[in-house]
Structure formats: structure tokens, C-alpha cells
Design a protein around this motif. Sequence first.
Motif, PDB file in Angstrom:
ATOM      1  N   THR A   1      14.952  15.994  26.320  1.00  0.00           N
ATOM      2  CA  THR A   1      14.320  17.133  27.006  1.00  0.00           C
ATOM      3  C   THR A   1      13.956  16.799  28.445  1.00  0.00           C
ATOM      4  O   THR A   1      13.284  17.586  29.118  1.00  0.00           O
ATOM      5  N   GLY A   2      14.352  15.600  28.912  1.00  0.00           N
ATOM      6  CA  GLY A   2      14.145  15.245  30.311  1.00  0.00           C
ATOM      7  C   GLY A   2      12.794  14.635  30.617  1.00  0.00           C
ATOM      8  O   GLY A   2      12.482  14.401  31.793  1.00  0.00           O
ATOM      9  N   THR A   3      11.983  14.384  29.615  1.00  0.00           N
ATOM     10  CA  THR A   3      10.662  13.779  29.855  1.00  0.00           C
ATOM     11  C   THR A   3      10.802  12.267  29.788  1.00  0.00           C
ATOM     12  O   THR A   3      10.476  11.620  28.788  1.00  0.00           O
ATOM     13  N   VAL A   4      11.324  11.678  30.855  1.00  0.00           N
ATOM     14  CA  VAL A   4      11.663  10.258  30.872  1.00  0.00           C
ATOM     15  C   VAL A   4      10.399   9.385  30.775  1.00  0.00           C
ATOM     16  O   VAL A   4      10.381   8.379  30.071  1.00  0.00           O
ATOM     17  N   ILE A   5       9.339   9.767  31.492  1.00  0.00           N
ATOM     18  CA  ILE A   5       8.102   8.965  31.475  1.00  0.00           C
ATOM     19  C   ILE A   5       7.539   8.902  30.060  1.00  0.00           C
ATOM     20  O   ILE A   5       7.109   7.846  29.576  1.00  0.00           O
ATOM     21  N   LEU A   6       7.543  10.060  29.378  1.00  0.00           N
ATOM     22  CA  LEU A   6       7.043  10.088  27.999  1.00  0.00           C
ATOM     23  C   LEU A   6       7.900   9.214  27.095  1.00  0.00           C
ATOM     24  O   LEU A   6       7.373   8.452  26.256  1.00  0.00           O
ATOM     25  N   ALA A   7       9.224   9.280  27.253  1.00  0.00           N
ATOM     26  CA  ALA A   7      10.124   8.456  26.434  1.00  0.00           C
ATOM     27  C   ALA A   7       9.852   6.979  26.662  1.00  0.00           C
ATOM     28  O   ALA A   7       9.795   6.182  25.705  1.00  0.00           O
TER      29      ALA A   7
END
Length: 920
Positions: free
Chosen positions: A82-88
Motif C-alpha cells: 500500500t506504499g507505506t514504506v516507513i510502516l513496513a
Amino acid sequence: MAGTTSRSGPSDPSEPLVTLFRDLRTSALGLSGREAQRRLLVYGPNELPQSSGRQWPAELLKQLTHPLALVLVVAAVLAWLTGTVILAAAIIAVIVLNAGFAFVQELQAERAVEALAAYLPTHARVIRDRQRADVEARTLVPGDVLVISEGDRVCADARIIDGALEVDLSTLTGESLPAARSADHVNTAGSRLQARNLMFSGTACTEGEARAVVTATGAHTELGRVAALSQRTGRTDSPLERQVKRVAWLIALVAAGAGAVFVPLGVAAGLSWAAAATFAIGLIVANVPEGLLPTITLALAVGVRDLARRGAVVKRLSAVETLGSTTVICTDKTGTLTENKMRVTKIWLPGGEVEFENCSPAAQSPELRVLAYSAAVCTTAELASQPLGSATGDPTELALLEAARSVGVPLTPPARDAGRRAVFHFDPHLRRMSTVDAEGDGTLAVHTKGAPETVLPCCTDIAGIGGGQNELTDLDRTRLTALIDSYAAQGLRILAIARRRLDDDTVIGPDRAALEHGMCLLGLVAMLDPPRLQVLDAITQAHRAGIRIHVVTGDNGLTAAQIARRVGIGAAGVQIVTGEQLDALSEPQLDHLLSGGEEIIFARSSPEAKLRIADALRAQGQVVAMTGDGVNDAPALHRADIGVAMGRSGTDVAREAATMVLTDDDFGTIVVAIEAGRRVYDNIRKFILYIFTHAVPEVVPFLAFAVSGGAIPLPLTVLQILAIDLGTDILPALALSREPAEPGLMDRPPRPRKEGIIRGALLLRAWAFLGAISAVLVMGGFLLVLSQAGWHPGDPTGLGTPLHHSYQQATTVAWLGIIACQIGTAFAARTEHASLRAIGVFSNPALLVGIAAAAVFALTLVYTPFLHPVFGTAALRADQLMLVIPFPFIVWGADELRRLWLRVRARRRTPSPTMQTCAA
């Protein structure tokens, strides 16, 4: 292969040397170097079998594939898609942190086989190519001829072909006294370890010199057998480890299932697929307690450290919890229940009994001095030569030397050894020791001491009153047997002392039976090994906690039973089972014997009996703590749920095979460890309650968002949840592991072996009570802040909208509200039934520090501007901050009322003492 032997098993002690040489294809001149090299290829190196060891990539992968880790991996993948790289990246960091921490703890493997290997020397002297040579011990092969002399450690199992020596067999038998071995001693009775012409790998030569032909090396030796048995009885998962695995799978399935079910519901309610994926990530992260595994590990580590300070070194973290579920303790007597400091209390002479401790010089008759001298000369121990020096040797012999010194016949080791002509060391089967010594007039005499039942049959006479000797009649024997039983019933250890003058033409040979006959009984020595002062209280506490205690000892049954009664084990009619009776019992009979609630004295027991007893008890579902100190105890210590070795008197092998080592050899420390185990178990449940409770206020906001179809904006972000689980959770949760014991901890029975650490009552308290209250407070605070800003359901709150700042403040209130509710939950979780006042608000300073640190961390995220974009927080006004301050008191107060109601209901169910008396 030509020239090599097909033989690899142990030799028969009675087999003629000619036959043995033929089977081994060797001779008294040893092997050639070339032949030894060929045999080394066939038999392999003379080394103990080693475990394969831990393969760290596989072990680390095991931690990374833990069910909780796998669910977080799913959440990280969704965040990435979903594009939430920081969260990943944040979720992956959590996975790696947990896996690395658990992996480091798993590396604390047991070292039993390595300890056994330490008994093997690095070099040996052999005859190769008809000459003596020093070779590496690992290159020894069957057929080699060893040259053993004083101070050498034996490298392999071997048969003596010439010479005589004394060998310390304590590594294999636990016996502290050396045993005589020679080529002339051939006996077929008893075990191979008692064969007089065999030597064994790992033992040590204390005196003499001999040559011996190697019959077994490496894994085929007696030491190798013990090592292999220790490996085969590898440890199983503790109850806590099994329960945590089950809980982890349950949580993983619930989290993954909830995410999979609610995503379609969210889409059906009007959410976009991206919003539904965000919702799924939040639901998974909220359900998975990221701090659970490291917090449990750290709590156990704290328990281990606390026990080490109190005299119990626990080598496996999970064993702390297992200790708390102990239902049966199988304990030694000498040195564990007692002080292992013998002292002579009574001496029986044909003229009457002497109370030795109150014996005045006037009462010290010549008969008493003769007995004291005969007992002292038949020893190998040494008293301390200086006031600050240390005595060495068997405690029983030290007591005899002290007695001789007190009656005016001190015997120094040089004087004793100078007159000694032969010694027949204590034999565990004969249970007696004899020496041949030169008297003052140049004649020789045999002096014998030992168990009365083995010395009396060697006697034909009894010392007369005033000198001389009389015939030992059947009536005398009957009276002596009654006297011995009377002493044993008083908890006294009895030795019979006998003496015989030898004729001038008597040949002193290796046959002790030829010398130990026709002796004159001088009297009986009764000794007391007093119970440890603190044992009685420890036994009382163990019984109050519902724990049974069996005594497994090599001592006399009546003596052991009396000591047991003195410290509160068993009743007046406690059952005594001897080693012979135990060996005769079938497995069903032993199971039936141990299935009752009685405490049993297993007397004259062998180390092998411990393994059998441990197996029988565990088969009945008991959680067994077993004590031991010898090498042969290692399998039983390995097999028991908690193997307890003695730190002072135990062997290295026993200490390595055990789960717990007592640095003070004190039984009371076992009970202390059990109490600590129960406290740690309760504290683990406390912080599981603490961690599970705030899962509800974390999940409910996402459910409100999904069910409303996005009309209610997300009250929390996933990073805010991670900040709670890894930022504000860990310190208070860990501080709960330092909680003092709740009143009545040792007044309740052991929990059932299969009882789960997470029970229905805990989940109801966490989710339906504390969690529900917290969720109502958090959602109420969130909606109140939004409503005060003019928000209505469905109004946009995204970036750039007029309500965006108020929305961030509302999410901050919700996030801070969860933390505030955590504080209330932490105080509520400190007790299960008692009020907080019963244990004291300030009795756990670590919790206060943890709460203060959580508050500082939370306020930092709220009032540090550069962190706002990362976590989606905003600075709060004073009135908004005051909104969450009552939350901890509401949560704690509600649970305090609930516990008060439980206590009142319990009192109503329990009849008063007056009612019980009337009913009786």
C-alpha cells in the motif's frame, strides 16, 4: 582388515588373559605403531560422542518463522504494497528485534557431554613397538597396552594384566574413597564397575602402578555410555514453553483471521481497498502483542538472577516457571537435609553405653581407648593440622578421628600410615573397610569398621569387661540387633568396630575374606548427622504448598526415617523401601506405590533407582524435582523436570546435567526456588493481563472505523500502536515481573501440569472488563475532542481540511488515553485477589520508574514537533490533557471494586471456624 580385531565391547572380568589377548589380537607387549594406525581407522578416535551442536542459521530462522513473527510479516507486506514504506520498515525492525533477542537466549545450551569430556586426559603412556611412548589419548585403540601410575587419569576402559593400584571411581560411582584394583583380583559378582581387575575411562589412579590392555574406547566405554544416555534423555519443552507456543498460534490465527474477515466487511461498508488494507494492518498489529516474547524472556532472566543471589543457579530460563509447578521433591538425606558433619554421640561397649558427648576423663576406660584407636587407625581421612586449616576425607572418618583425639589417643596421618601394612578400602557392597596395621609390640592386627550387619558375621568373639575376649553367642547377637535398631530409630548412624590379632605366619594377600574372619567385636559407635536448622521450616512450607517429599538415600532405612521425621517428612509410620525391595517391584507395582499421597523413604538406593523413580512419577503427571551429586545421577537429573545438583559436594557431570545447582547444598533453597517459580509464574500472568488488556482499546477504534464505513475517522495510526507496544509497554510490563509475592502464594496447591497460563478468567478480566472500560474511555475522549471542534460523522479530516489539526489532537488524546489506561491496568494487575493496600503502593519501585518512563516517552511524542509527522500526533491543550488524567484511576478503581467483591464472595463461601466446630 587383516590384523585388526572384531571386538569392540567390554571384556568379561573373569575371562582368562590368554583368551582376551587372542580376541583382541594383541599381547602384553602391545601393538605396533602401524597396527595402531590401522585400528584407529576402524574404531575411530577415542573421544566421547558429541552432540551435533546448534546450527545458528537454522536456529535464527526458527525464531523468524515464529507464528507471531509470520503474522507481522503479513502486516509488513501489506504495508509495503500500500506504499507505506516507513510502516513496513518499522514492523520488520520489530520482527528482527524479537527474533534476535530470543535467539540469544536459546544459545544457553546445556553442556553435560562437554563436562564429561573434561575428564579425559590429552595424552597417555602406552607400549608401542615394544617401547614405552607418549601418544595422544584420542589415538588409543582396543589392544593397546596402557602404563598407569600414580596421578594418571585413565584414558580408556582396560583390563589390568600386571601390577596393583588404587583408583578414584567417584566420577562413575560417586564413591569418594579409592578402590583397590589389581590383575590378581578376579570377581564375577556385582556390576562391572565393581570388578577388581578392570579400570574405566575418566577415573584416576591415586596410588600404585600397573599395565592394562585397552578393551574399549570412545563411545563404547562406561563413560561413553553415560554420555550417550545423557544425550538420549534430552530435555523437553517446559510447560511455559508449550503454553506460549499454543498461545502464539492462537493469537496469530485470531489476528490473521480478523484481518481477512474484516477487510471485505470494510470494503462492503464503503472503504477503498487501500483503506481496507490499512485497516487490516492495524487490526493485525493491534492483536499481536509484540512485546510478549521478549518480556517473558526478560522476566524469567530476572527470576534467574534473583535465585542466583539466594543460592540457586538456574541454567535454563524456562525452568524458573517449571519450578513453580513442582508437585514432588525427591531428595537425598546426607548433606541436603542434614549438615553432613558427623559427630560421635554414643559408644556401646560390652561393659555398657557411654554418652560420648558428656564423657568425663574418669569415664574413659581402657576398652574405650582401644575402640577409639581401632576405629581411628582404620581411616584415610585427615584432620586439620592447624586451627585455620581444613580437614579432608569422609565426614564419618573425620568424626572417628575427632573421637580418638578427645579420649587421648590422637593418631596423626604419618603415624597411622607408617604402621599400615595393607588396606582394604570401603566396599559399597560389603559396606565395610579393613586395614592391617603393626602394633606397638611388632605384631600385626586387622582393624575393621563398617555397617553392623556386615561386620557382625565376621566376628566370633566379643571384647570382655576389663580385658580379654569372650565368645559372641546367639543371645549376644540378638541383643546387639535390638540395640542397633534402637540406635537407628533415633536417627543415629551406627558403625561396628572389630579387631583381630594375626599370627606371625599369616600371609597378607589380596583376599580380604581370609583376613576378615574370626574377629573380636570391640563395640558400636553411634554418630549423628544433625538436620540443618532451616530444613524443618522449609519442609513445613513445602507441605503447606501441597508438595510431597520422598527421601532417596543410600543410608539405613531406620536412620533415614528418623531424620525424616525430625524435619517433618512422613508420619510416624512412614514407609521404608529398601534398594532390594525397589528392584523387585514391577513397573505397575512401583506406579501403585507412588500413586498414594504418602511420603516414602527409599533406603540403600542406587543412583539408577532415581531414574526409575523419576520416570514413574512423571508418568503419573507429577512435576518432579530430583536431587543428586554423582555421575550416575546425571541421567536421573536429566530426566526429572527439575534436576537439582549439589554445588559443593556434587561432581561436575551432575552439575552440568542438572537444571539447577545449589551453591549451598541446602534443601531449603529448593523450596525458596519453588516459591520464586510460583511468583514468576504469577507475574508472567500479570503482565500477560497487562499486555492483553490494551489490545481492546487498540482494536475497537479500527472496528469503529470499518463498521462506520469511514464516517468515523481512524482514531489511531498503526505507528501509534507500535509506539505503545514497543515504547510504553515494555518497562511497566517488565517491572511487573518484580512484583512481590501475593499473600497466600505458598498456601495453595500446585497448579495442574496441563493448566494453561492463559485461562478464561484472565481473558474475561483483560478483554471484557479492563479492556472494555479502557476502550469506552479512549473512544469517548476521541469523539469528545472532535465534537468540540465541530465535527460530525462523515466530515473530512484529512490533510488540508479545517478539521485536520483537531483530528490529530483527537488521535493524540486517544493514543494518550490508552497509555493512561495502561497505568491503571498496571496497578490493577499487581494482585489477582488481594487489594493494592495489602502489598503496598510503593512496594514495587521498578513499576513506578517504568510508569514514569512511559509518561515521559508519551509526552515527548506529544510535545516534540518533529515527531508529529511520523506518528500523526499533535500538541494538546491543557483541557485536553486534563481529559485523560482520570483514566488510570477509573480503570484501577473499577478493578479494585471487582476484587473486593471476589473476596467478599469467597468469605461467604468459606464457613467460619465456629460453624466448622458445630458441624463436627
